[in-house]
Design a protein around this motif. Sequence first.
Motif, PDB file in Angstrom:
ATOM      1  N   THR A 112       2.585  78.913  31.228  1.00  0.00           N
ATOM      2  CA  THR A 112       1.264  78.339  30.915  1.00  0.00           C
ATOM      3  C   THR A 112       1.249  77.618  29.576  1.00  0.00           C
ATOM      4  O   THR A 112       0.806  76.461  29.479  1.00  0.00           O
ATOM      5  CB  THR A 112       0.196  79.442  30.926  1.00  0.00           C
ATOM      6  N   LYS A 113       1.690  78.278  28.528  1.00  0.00           N
ATOM      7  CA  LYS A 113       1.648  77.689  27.182  1.00  0.00           C
ATOM      8  C   LYS A 113       2.464  76.404  27.129  1.00  0.00           C
ATOM      9  O   LYS A 113       1.994  75.369  26.629  1.00  0.00           O
ATOM     10  CB  LYS A 113       2.180  78.692  26.163  1.00  0.00           C
ATOM     11  N   GLU A 114       3.671  76.455  27.659  1.00  0.00           N
ATOM     12  CA  GLU A 114       4.544  75.284  27.627  1.00  0.00           C
ATOM     13  C   GLU A 114       3.982  74.154  28.489  1.00  0.00           C
ATOM     14  O   GLU A 114       4.094  72.975  28.125  1.00  0.00           O
ATOM     15  CB  GLU A 114       5.947  75.661  28.103  1.00  0.00           C
ATOM     16  N   SER A 115       3.367  74.493  29.626  1.00  0.00           N
ATOM     17  CA  SER A 115       2.782  73.464  30.488  1.00  0.00           C
ATOM     18  C   SER A 115       1.658  72.725  29.780  1.00  0.00           C
ATOM     19  O   SER A 115       1.537  71.497  29.881  1.00  0.00           O
ATOM     20  CB  SER A 115       2.266  74.094  31.790  1.00  0.00           C
ATOM     21  N   ILE A 116       0.829  73.467  29.051  1.00  0.00           N
ATOM     22  CA  ILE A 116      -0.256  72.838  28.296  1.00  0.00           C
ATOM     23  C   ILE A 116       0.304  71.943  27.196  1.00  0.00           C
ATOM     24  O   ILE A 116      -0.119  70.787  27.026  1.00  0.00           O
ATOM     25  CB  ILE A 116      -1.193  73.914  27.706  1.00  0.00           C
ATOM     26  N   GLU A 117       1.272  72.466  26.450  1.00  0.00           N
ATOM     27  CA  GLU A 117       1.847  71.699  25.342  1.00  0.00           C
ATOM     28  C   GLU A 117       2.550  70.447  25.856  1.00  0.00           C
ATOM     29  O   GLU A 117       2.439  69.370  25.254  1.00  0.00           O
ATOM     30  CB  GLU A 117       2.843  72.571  24.572  1.00  0.00           C
ATOM     31  N   TRP A 118       3.256  70.563  26.950  1.00  0.00           N
ATOM     32  CA  TRP A 118       3.994  69.411  27.462  1.00  0.00           C
ATOM     33  C   TRP A 118       3.077  68.399  28.119  1.00  0.00           C
ATOM     34  O   TRP A 118       3.371  67.210  28.136  1.00  0.00           O
ATOM     35  CB  TRP A 118       5.091  69.885  28.424  1.00  0.00           C
ATOM     36  N   THR A 119       1.929  68.842  28.647  1.00  0.00           N
ATOM     37  CA  THR A 119       0.949  67.894  29.177  1.00  0.00           C
ATOM     38  C   THR A 119       0.367  67.056  28.043  1.00  0.00           C
ATOM     39  O   THR A 119       0.181  65.834  28.187  1.00  0.00           O
ATOM     40  CB  THR A 119      -0.171  68.630  29.927  1.00  0.00           C
ATOM     41  N   VAL A 120       0.090  67.693  26.915  1.00  0.00           N
ATOM     42  CA  VAL A 120      -0.393  66.958  25.731  1.00  0.00           C
ATOM     43  C   VAL A 120       0.654  65.936  25.300  1.00  0.00           C
ATOM     44  O   VAL A 120       0.332  64.783  24.993  1.00  0.00           O
ATOM     45  CB  VAL A 120      -0.717  67.936  24.581  1.00  0.00           C
ATOM     46  N   ARG A 121       1.890  66.373  25.278  1.00  0.00           N
ATOM     47  CA  ARG A 121       2.977  65.467  24.887  1.00  0.00           C
ATOM     48  C   ARG A 121       3.113  64.307  25.863  1.00  0.00           C
ATOM     49  O   ARG A 121       3.346  63.158  25.457  1.00  0.00           O
ATOM     50  CB  ARG A 121       4.287  66.248  24.819  1.00  0.00           C
ATOM     51  N   THR A 149       0.983  61.327  25.146  1.00  0.00           N
ATOM     52  CA  THR A 149       1.350  60.487  23.997  1.00  0.00           C
ATOM     53  C   THR A 149       2.323  59.385  24.388  1.00  0.00           C
ATOM     54  O   THR A 149       2.578  58.474  23.593  1.00  0.00           O
ATOM     55  CB  THR A 149       1.971  61.333  22.871  1.00  0.00           C
ATOM     56  N   ARG A 159      -0.644  65.807  34.718  1.00  0.00           N
ATOM     57  CA  ARG A 159      -0.301  67.180  34.356  1.00  0.00           C
ATOM     58  C   ARG A 159       1.209  67.384  34.411  1.00  0.00           C
ATOM     59  O   ARG A 159       1.884  66.836  35.282  1.00  0.00           O
ATOM     60  CB  ARG A 159      -0.942  68.182  35.328  1.00  0.00           C
TER      61      ARG A 159
END
Length: 253
Positions: A216-225, A228, A245
């Motif tokens: 979950t945490k990595e999926s959110i962070e990588w979606t933000v990335r 960009t 996503r």
Amino acid sequence: IECKNGAIISESAVPGAYQQLCMDLPERRFSLKSTGDQLYIYQGASLGDGMAGRTGVAVWNSGILLTRFLDSLSVESPLLRGKAVLELGCGAALASVASAKLGAESVIATDANPEVIRLAQRNIERNGIQTIAKTAELHWGLMDAAEYAAAADVVIGSDLTYNSGSWLALAETMSIILKPGGLVIYVTLGHSGFNTEGEVGGFLSTVASKDLRLLTKESIEWTVRLKTLLSPNEKIVIDANGGARVILLSKKL
């Protein structure tokens, strides 16, 4: 001009699929920032036989974004270096070609459609990666996926979950193919008339029953990335159709 440099452009709905201007080109070119490589990808128009514009033999926006994302990760760390990579639903095999150029030890580009596999093989040869990459016809589900049991350190894919009827077979395939300690990297984009969040939520509920877990945490962070990596115009295109996503999955312990 709109299709130069691997640009993401708007789609329009056609019966049973989506279409965009760049899909009618015989070939598209993409650049990898982390390596400087140029990737040359044939599309259906290069095959003749009335295949120009056919969505299964064209580069989709989701595949472009997956490729950019893998390239972006490789700038900081050699995520794919020395790894066995398998792409599900490869289409024209842009992400598979990129994976080979980004240091994967082996790549298998898979799809259920023989026409697509023929095009993917041409793109492997066009980019000179025959010693690293190969193609394989693969239908999702327990029986066919068993041939590739624990074959991949990294499973990649994009825009595979639009049909809820395929979720179970797709989840089973990912679970069987992925090695313990491996990673599924999946990118999905919205389309007109499709709700990305609903699509992803339904698929993840299926995944949970197949020995895979959402990071979950990595999926959110990588979606933000991921976001960009979009130009202002591309962001407008993506946001207008429900956003994008990144889903990261691993084997349950």
